[in-house]
Enzyme design. Structure first.
Site, short mmCIF file in Angstrom:
data_model
loop_
_atom_site.label_atom_id
_atom_site.label_comp_id
_atom_site.label_asym_id
_atom_site.label_seq_id
_atom_site.Cartn_x
_atom_site.Cartn_y
_atom_site.Cartn_z
N LYS A 192 0.86 -1.18 0.00
CA LYS A 192 0.00 0.00 0.00
C LYS A 192 0.89 1.22 0.00
CE LYS A 192 -3.63 2.42 2.46
NZ LYS A 192 -4.65 2.35 3.50
N LYS A 247 -2.06 -1.53 -3.87
CA LYS A 247 -2.94 -0.37 -3.81
C LYS A 247 -2.11 0.90 -3.91
CE LYS A 247 -6.07 1.86 -0.63
NZ LYS A 247 -6.58 1.90 0.71
C1 PBG Z 1 -7.23 3.74 5.34
C2 PBG Z 1 -7.68 3.40 3.98
C3 PBG Z 1 -7.55 4.26 2.89
C4 PBG Z 1 -8.14 3.63 1.80
C5 PBG Z 1 -8.62 2.40 2.24
N1 PBG Z 1 -8.32 2.26 3.60
C6 PBG Z 1 -7.00 5.63 2.80
C7 PBG Z 1 -5.72 5.95 3.38
O1 PBG Z 1 -4.84 5.10 3.59
O2 PBG Z 1 -5.55 7.12 3.71
C8 PBG Z 1 -8.21 4.25 0.44
C9 PBG Z 1 -9.19 3.71 -0.51
C10 PBG Z 1 -9.45 4.59 -1.68
O3 PBG Z 1 -8.82 5.64 -1.90
O4 PBG Z 1 -10.35 4.22 -2.43
N2 PBG Z 1 -6.92 2.74 6.20
#
Ligand code: PBG
Length: 324
Positions: A196, A249
């Site tokens: 991520k 991601k």
């Molecule tokens: C946070 C989380 C995020 C997303 C999923 N879980 C955002 C972040 O890390 O700030 C993002 C998903 C998206 O942008 O569609 N735990």
């Protein structure tokens, strides 16, 4: 002209093109992320995500039912939490009476066949807006695990199928696996947010949940977009710690990472086609600059072609409607 090989022959008609088509996206591959609101009969559109709504439990149940009819079988549910419920230790995340956990239970009760995925991270419930516990301005790793363990356990108790740790703390997959197993939840799967990245593509999601960090950024826990080999380290750890799925991601700007993990690990690879990727396509389509439907399909295809077995996408319902 005498050409032995004329690749165009395999493109000459719809029938031939269909016969040689290598990649197909179907609703079986998709997970639909949904945003849950407290209360009843509540429905608000996310301004930066046209067509995507935050829904209260009653309306969420209707939405899940409609999506199941369209062939979508899996849902990733995120809570939009009012500020008054937030604190530094994300207490509400493991309060069985909190609307998120109650809703999960209700959804699984009404639709046991739906595959329900939950999010394990502190940010929706944290007054600091970070995925981990903040102490003296720092995100502390090991103390966060304790909170994530309570959160995952409370979610498992609702009957959900898969937990999705999106927090990027070190050691959390192994820790959560142990907590689940020790409490008899050996059947609950872990879809780990393995690679991520600290991305600018998450902003619309943070609007949806009002969960942006109150200070700083997420660069001490989310990965540097410049890095590739680090994804292998994360994947190796998640594999060893017992993850059932490895996720990359965002997706569109990280197709190489999807392919890298697919080529190196014998686990299903998930890719999260995130909020900003959805927003870009929707905004351009609204302006008439892109054919939104065509670009949506091409995007999903590219993610699958790169090696994703599973795609989390806000386009899931729209895609399913188009294939029915
Ligand atoms: C946070 C989380 C995020 C997303 C999923 N879980 C955002 C972040 O890390 O700030 C993002 C998903 C998206 O942008 O569609 N735990």
């Amino acid at each position: 002209m005498s050409l032995t090989r004329r690749p165009r022959r395999n493109r000459k008609s719809e029938a031939v093109r269909a016969m040689v088509e290598e990649t197909k996206v179907t609703t079986d591959d998709l997970i639909f992320p949904l945003f849950l609101l407290e209360g009843t009969n509540q429905k608000t559109e996310v301004a930066s995500m046209p067509g995507i709504f935050r829904l209260s439990t009653d309306l969420m149940l209707k939405e899940v039912e409609a999506c199941l009819k369209l062939g979508i079988k899996a849902f990733d549910i995120f809570p939009a939490v009012d500020d008054k419920h937030k604190d530094t230790t994300a207490t509400k995340s493991y309060d069985a009476n909190f609307f998120y956990l109650r809703a999960l239970k209700e959804i699984k009760k009404q639709f046991p066949e739906a595959c329900i995925i939950t999010d394990v991270a502190m940010d929706p419930y944290s007054s600091d807006g970070h995925d981990g516990l903040v102490k003296n301005g720092k995100i502390v790793n090991d103390e966060t695990l304790d909170i994530l363990g309570k959160m995952a356990l409370a979610q498992a108790e609702t009957g959900i199928d898969i937990i999705g740790p999106s927090d990027m703390m070190d050691g959390r997959v192994g820790y959560l696996r142990e907590v689940l197993d020790q409490n008899g939840f050996t059947e609950v799967s872990i879809m780990s947010y393995t690679a991520k990245y600290a991305s600018g593509f998450y902003n619309p999601f943070r609007d949806a949940l009002d969960s942006a960090p109150k200070f700083g950024d997420k660069k001490t826990y989310q990965m540097n977009p410049a890095n590739t080999t680090e994804a292998l380290v994360e994947a190796q750890l998640d594999f060893e710690e017992g993850a059932d799925f490895l996720m990359v991601k965002p997706a569109m700007a990280y197709l190489d990472i999807i392919k890298l993990l697919k080529d190196n690990f014998p686990l299903p690879i998930a890719a999260y086609n995130v909020s900003g990727e959805y927003a870009m396509i929707k905004a351009a389509a609204q302006k008439g600059w892109l054919d939104g439907d065509r670009v949506m399909k091409e995007t999903l295809l590219s993610i699958k072609r790169a090696g994703a077995d599973v795609i989390l996408t806000y386009f899931a319902k729209e895609f399913a409607q188009g294939t029915k």
